[in-house]
Design an enzyme around this catalytic site. Structure first.
Site, mmCIF file in Angstrom:
data_model
loop_
_atom_site.group_PDB
_atom_site.id
_atom_site.type_symbol
_atom_site.label_atom_id
_atom_site.label_comp_id
_atom_site.label_asym_id
_atom_site.label_seq_id
_atom_site.Cartn_x
_atom_site.Cartn_y
_atom_site.Cartn_z
ATOM 1 N N GLU A 43 1.005 -1.239 -0.464
ATOM 2 C CA GLU A 43 -0.123 -0.117 -0.063
ATOM 3 C C GLU A 43 0.695 1.568 0.193
ATOM 4 O OE1 GLU A 43 -4.596 -0.571 2.499
ATOM 5 O OE2 GLU A 43 -2.574 -0.064 3.368
ATOM 6 N N CYS A 44 0.741 1.998 -0.663
ATOM 7 C CA CYS A 44 1.531 3.304 -0.911
ATOM 8 C C CYS A 44 3.049 3.378 -0.498
ATOM 9 C CB CYS A 44 0.570 4.408 0.033
ATOM 10 S SG CYS A 44 1.065 6.454 -0.703
ATOM 11 N N GLY A 45 3.377 3.003 -0.055
ATOM 12 C CA GLY A 45 4.795 3.372 0.185
ATOM 13 C C GLY A 45 5.359 2.182 -0.226
#
Length: 443
Positions: free
Chosen positions: A333-335
């Site tokens: 997720e994201c990072g």
């Protein structure tokens, strides 16, 4: 069960402000620490999609803080999460942005504003006002907030950054004229601050001397705020509800967890554990690979851009993750999504090799903010959810996509229904997205 001598459901207050930056996080932490020092059990909550403030709340209160989000969560889910306040003496919820700030188009349950949580729970609002550069005019601001919505009750105001006793007297005079109670006045101070970076406060686990800082905040707020009056004003509470389940991504979950990867909503981790999942943390920054006994690997968001060189040099992590992904699901997720991609370009324009499970290339050399609620309809399964599942979440990052060559993971729209190009990616057993999941839609 409720603790002896304590009510089943504690009365509460929500700490809000006219806008971000007024000091509501510092006031909330100070109140949590001050009440705890008095021996009270205080249950914290955070309105909206924030994964940093709850960790500070937990440190100050000595018990986990959970997010309540009327755009992303159903009424049942919020009521179930609020049930953790059973046995507490008091609930303190921290708002997000300004009190009435939410999306223009409400979701299935609401628009995400702190005022909506206040109205549904019946928690009176404590409005934190940064009174720098104004005096009696602060009363006009407070009066507007008091009259904005009939179902939102203003308990009173806490004045922040008061310059002098004369300054305080002028503001109190204005508040008395419009019938708004002043619950405290905090003198201007520059030494009681928490360090920030581009996504908000520096994470609690990175903050040196956090315990001493919280103790000082508690002493400061306790000295200048009427704690007895605040507690007397607390009321309301969600109707008792059953905690709704959260599908775990697997039975044994290898979870990346260090200062580069720690953005997970507390209710998700709690839900995974309640469902019987075993969490197996590992640190990519320490060059650790996911536990080979795990049946799924999850890399949450965080700050990989601040540690890109170290991640690029973590050969054991990279090879272990690649081997894991040959046979089992890996989700970022994201990072975490950026970390399982091909390349991450840092703010100085230096390219860093990532894990390479996906072809994603991202850059921080030309920062661009991506912020807002997301509704994602999965085009392929991710750990815990089948294709076709509708997931509500939030996106907040400054990365620019240079390449996203793999098959899209989901059809993603924002809170207004407009399509979002950050669709996420999938390749083999690897999936990833820029949105942080909060809850399944309609659940």
């Amino acid at each position: 069960m409720a603790l002896a001598g304590r009510p089943l459901m504690a009365p509460g207050l929500i700490v809000s402000a006219p806008a971000s930056g007024a000091g509501k996080t510092m006031v909330t932490l100070g109140l949590l620490a001050a009440f705890r020092a008095r021996g009270l059990v205080v249950q914290p909550f955070k309105n909206g999609p924030d994964y940093i403030d709850p960790a500070f709340h937990a440190a100050a209160a000595g018990r986990p803080s959970f997010n309540l989000d009327s755009w992303a969560m159903s009424e049942k889910r919020m009521a179930g999460l609020a049930a953790v306040a059973q046995g507490a003496d008091l609930v303190l919820a921290e708002g997000s942005m300004g009190l009435f700030d939410g999306v223009a188009v409400a979701g299935e349950t609401g628009n995400g504003a702190s005022a909506e949580i206040a109205a549904r729970a019946g928690w009176p609002v404590v409005l934190v006002l940064d009174v720098s550069g104004q005096a009696q005019s602060a009363a006009a601001v407070a009066l507007g907030f008091a009259r904005m919505a009939q179902d939102v009750r203003l308990a009173g105001v806490i004045l922040n950054k008061v310059a002098s006793p004369r300054h305080e007297a002028l503001i109190r005079n204005g508040m008395a004229q419009v019938g708004i109670e002043v619950l405290g006045a905090l003198p201007r101070r520059t030494d009681l601050t928490l360090p920030e970076r581009h996504l908000g406060l520096v994470q609690a686990e990175e903050h040196e001397g956090l315990e001493a800082t919280l103790a000082a905040l508690g002493g400061f707020v306790g000295e200048h705020v009427d704690l007895d009056r605040l507690r007397a004003l607390a009321s309301g509470g969600f109707a008792s509800g059953e905690v709704l389940g959260v599908p775990p991504p697997g039975q044994r979950v290898a979870l990346a967890w260090d200062s580069a990867f720690s953005f997970v909503y507390p209710h998700l981790l709690a839900g995974w554990r309640t469902a019987g999942a075993q969490i197996l943390p590992f640190s990519p920054l320490a060059d650790e690979a996911p536990d080979d006994s795990a049946d799924v690997c999850w890399l949450p968001g965080g700050y990989p851009e601040l540690h890109a060189g170290k991640l690029a040099a973590a050969e054991r992590f990279r090879s272990g993750l690649q081997a894991f992904a040959l046979t089992r699901p890996v989700h970022g997720e994201c990072g975490g999504y950026m970390a399982i991609g091909q390349v991450l370009v840092d703010a100085q324009g230096v390219e860093h090799r990532m894990a390479g499970l996906l072809g994603l290339e991202t850059s921080f050399a030309k920062r661009r903010m991506h912020l807002g609620y997301r509704l994602a309809t999965l085009e392929a399964p991710i750990p815990g959810y089948a294709a076709g599942a509708r997931l509500r979440g939030h996106e907040f990052h400054y990365a620019t996509i240079l390449a996203q060559p793999d098959d899209p993971l989901a059809h993603v729209v924002d809170a207004n229904g407009a399509a979002v190009p950050e669709t996420g990616s999938r390749r083999g057993h690897a999936t990833g997205s820029f949105f942080h999941m909060i809850a399944q839609a309609s659940a």
